[in-house]
Write an enzyme that holds these catalytic residues in place. Structure first.
Site, short mmCIF file in Angstrom:
data_model
loop_
_atom_site.label_atom_id
_atom_site.label_comp_id
_atom_site.label_asym_id
_atom_site.label_seq_id
_atom_site.Cartn_x
_atom_site.Cartn_y
_atom_site.Cartn_z
N ASN A 24 0.87 -1.18 0.00
CA ASN A 24 0.00 0.00 0.00
C ASN A 24 0.91 1.22 0.00
OD1 ASN A 24 -1.78 2.08 0.46
ND2 ASN A 24 -2.78 1.13 2.23
N ARG A 108 -2.52 -2.11 -3.54
CA ARG A 108 -3.72 -1.30 -3.38
C ARG A 108 -3.62 -0.13 -4.36
NH1 ARG A 108 -5.06 3.49 0.70
NH2 ARG A 108 -7.29 3.65 0.32
N HIS A 197 -12.57 2.97 -0.35
CA HIS A 197 -12.55 1.98 0.74
C HIS A 197 -13.24 0.68 0.32
CE1 HIS A 197 -12.45 5.62 3.70
NE2 HIS A 197 -11.22 5.23 3.44
N ARG A 258 -11.27 16.02 6.44
CA ARG A 258 -12.08 16.34 5.27
C ARG A 258 -13.48 16.76 5.69
NH1 ARG A 258 -10.51 10.75 2.79
NH2 ARG A 258 -8.38 11.11 2.09
N GLU A 350 -14.23 0.58 15.11
CA GLU A 350 -13.90 -0.60 15.90
C GLU A 350 -13.61 -0.29 17.36
OE1 GLU A 350 -10.70 -2.70 13.94
OE2 GLU A 350 -11.63 -2.36 11.98
N ASN A 351 -13.14 0.93 17.64
CA ASN A 351 -12.61 1.21 18.97
C ASN A 351 -13.36 2.24 19.79
OD1 ASN A 351 -10.15 -0.51 18.82
ND2 ASN A 351 -9.65 0.84 17.11
N GLU A 401 -8.14 -5.04 5.15
CA GLU A 401 -7.96 -4.73 3.74
C GLU A 401 -6.79 -5.48 3.14
OE1 GLU A 401 -9.09 -0.35 2.83
OE2 GLU A 401 -8.49 -0.37 4.94
#
Length: 422
Positions: A24, A108, A197, A258, A350-351, A401
């Protein structure tokens, strides 16, 4: 007289290539993982960051045999030097890139346009098309191309495969993908919603179906990929039918830096009234907006700490972030008609239990609820955080990913290989 070939060489079985190196390549970094696709286990991973600076840093982690992470610092001039340094670290672990066990390198690539709807072996023509897409992905595709060219130079004999962030979203109907602007102008300049994504949305939607004990084609999922970059997708029966990012990764949810959705006329206003150039507006919306623009921080942990201390600016930034999430959950429920699950993934998803709780709060009429106890549990495994009575499942599904890229790459170059899932 020539020397006889030793017996062990003459009888040794040929090595079946079974490893995939995933790369990546960012503008100033390279992330990599080496995987054994027989059981999908990780052999090593690493990160080279701040490429081109005096403070360059490489962290390499062997993932078998209990090896400790190794770090080297000092200037790494370019991506060529970065990949060579990574190759040296892999060689030190007996996992060199010259190994006959390496089947392919999977890259990627952020933008594949409409042409690339699946993983693709990289040829000169493919690389030219990725280059032609630079105008619609100026922050990402150039770095991806650099990584590809460097890897090709290191192993010109090896299949190099591009796995595109946009590919999963190419199943969107035209009603979702088209912007309501002049068709000829849009087509001439490739203006449409592409989404990003995609490898994460593909992986997480599939894993959510598995968590529910169903086949992907039987499940409708809203996936919320919440990291520093954030995107939502509506996945119907394993196919993306809508996603929040558009021509670029700027559209959609509030992100770390963003803005997400904004009235397009804001750009005209800033040009006319503030005298800002197109480049200055680009930097504002991509790097000085979102959470960092609202409160000065783009780390959700720090924002929550500030909220706990009574910081009103941080609280407002959080509320704006959550408001946008709720809008997309509601909109995508309408698009799908029937929702079986909402899945949170990526660093924040996730966190951050507070983000998950706040995003679902008030959506009980949609069949959504979060169990406070389940939501508070920290785990690296896919899990449900909704109570048993909830009509719609709420899940936390760690994304992967790199594994998705490796799977797609290996399936393309070794379709008949036998694999045992771990």
């Amino acid at each position: 007289m020539t020397n006889p070939v030793p017996d062990h060489e003459s009888t040794a079985a040929p090595v079946e290539p079974h490893r995939v190196l995933v790369l990546n390549s960012g503008s100033s970094s390279v992330k990599y993982q080496l995987l054994d696709m027989r059981d999908r286990s990780r052999l090593a991973s690493g990160l080279v960051e701040r490429i081109g600076e005096e403070t360059s840093r490489l962290v390499h982690t062997p993932l078998t045999g209990g090896g400790e992470p190794r770090e080297r610092t000092g200037r790494i001039a370019d991506h060529d030097a970065a990949l060579k340094a990574a190759a040296e670290e892999l060689t030190a672990d007996g996992l060199g890139l010259d190994s006959p066990e390496l089947a392919a390198i999977g890259h990627r690539v952020v933008h594949g346009g409409l042409r690339f709807t699946a993983p693709t072996v990289i040829t000169d023509e493919v690389l030219k098309e990725i280059e032609r897409l630079v105008p619609v992905a100026p922050l990402h595709n150039p770095a991806n191309i650099t990584g590809i060219r460097t890897a090709q130079a290191l192993r010109p004999d090896l299949p190099q495969v591009a796995v595109f962030d946009t590919a999963f979203h190419t199943t969107m109907p035209e009603a979702a993908a088209r912007y309501a602007i002049d068709v000829e102008t849009a087509d001439a300049h490739r203006i449409r919603r592409y989404g990003f994504h995609g490898t994460s949305h593909a992986y997480v939607s599939r894993k959510t179906a598995e968590l529910l004990g169903k086949a992907p084609e039987d499940v409708n999922v809203i996936v919320l990929h919440l990291g520093n970059g954030a995107s939502a997708s509506a996945v119907a029966g394993g196919r993306c039918v809508e996603t929040s990012m558009g021509l670029t990764p700027l559209e959609g949810l509030v992100m770390g830096t963003r803005s997400g959705d904004i009235d397009p006329a804001v750009t005209f206003h800033l040009k006319r009234v503030a005298g800002m150039s197109a480049d200055e507006i680009d930097v504002l919306l991509n790097k000085r907006s979102g959470l960092v623009g609202l409160c000065g921080d783009n780390d959700m942990r720090e924002i929550r700490r500030r909220i706990d201390e009574g910081d009103e600016q941080a609280a407002l930034a959080f509320d704006i972030y959550i408001h946008r999430l709720k809008k997309y959950i509601g909109a995508y429920a309408a698009v799908l008609g029937r929702v079986d699950a909402v899945a949170f993934t990526a660093g924040v998803g996730e966190n951050s239990a507070p983000v998950r709780e706040a995003a679902i709060a008030g959506l009980e009429e949609f069949g959504l609820a979060v169990d406070a106890g389940l939501n508070a549990v920290r785990s690296g495994e896919p899990r449900l955080i909704s109570p048993e009575y909830a009509r719609v499942a709420v899940a936390v599904v760690p994304t992967d990913e790199e594994l998705e890229i490796a799977d797609q790459t290996f399936a393309l170059v070794a379709p008949d290989a036998v694999r045992v899932d771990n």
